[in-house]
Design a protein around this motif. Structure first.
Motif, PDB file in Angstrom:
ATOM      1  N   THR A  16      68.085  62.543  59.931  1.00  0.00           N
ATOM      2  CA  THR A  16      66.726  62.402  59.288  1.00  0.00           C
ATOM      3  C   THR A  16      65.884  62.040  60.392  1.00  0.00           C
ATOM      4  O   THR A  16      66.009  61.556  61.493  1.00  0.00           O
ATOM      5  N   GLU A  61      70.125  55.981  55.014  1.00  0.00           N
ATOM      6  CA  GLU A  61      69.214  57.192  55.096  1.00  0.00           C
ATOM      7  C   GLU A  61      69.017  57.868  56.536  1.00  0.00           C
ATOM      8  O   GLU A  61      67.875  58.182  56.975  1.00  0.00           O
ATOM      9  N   ASP A 119      71.288  63.268  56.219  1.00  0.00           N
ATOM     10  CA  ASP A 119      71.393  63.782  54.895  1.00  0.00           C
ATOM     11  C   ASP A 119      72.620  64.798  55.117  1.00  0.00           C
ATOM     12  O   ASP A 119      72.766  65.457  56.018  1.00  0.00           O
ATOM     13  N   PRO A 153      65.721  64.319  64.974  1.00  0.00           N
ATOM     14  CA  PRO A 153      65.587  64.772  63.745  1.00  0.00           C
ATOM     15  C   PRO A 153      65.861  66.255  63.369  1.00  0.00           C
ATOM     16  O   PRO A 153      65.577  66.899  64.237  1.00  0.00           O
TER      17      PRO A 153
END
Length: 79
Positions: free
Chosen positions: A70, A57, A60, A25
């Motif tokens: 993410t 998702e 980003d 992430p």
């Protein structure tokens, strides 16, 4: 059986890298130009990859800054 489209193959590979921890992430993905060279595809294919990953998702996108991974807990399905 038809071959998997390039944008699916590449986006699946990136998702596998996130699942395995190779990408974490907050990590920034390579630029479109870099991925074009790595996977030997056109820029539009990489755009499709980024669109799919954003829709799922997994990433980003921030204009002028890049594409960032993410937290997988937001998109990975629990077993």
């Amino acid at each position: 059986m038809p071959a998997m489209p390039d944008y699916l193959r590449i986006s699946n590979a990136i998702m596998d890298d996130v699942r395995s921890g190779k990408l974490k992430p907050g990590d920034k993905l390579p630029s479109i130009a870099q991925l074009r060279v790595r996977y030997r595809v056109g820029a539009s294919t990489i755009q499709q990859v980024y669109i799919r990953l954003e829709a799922l998702e997994v990433v980003d996108r921030y204009q002028g800054k890049g594409v960032f991974v993410t937290d997988p807990s937001t998109w990975l399905r629990k077993p």
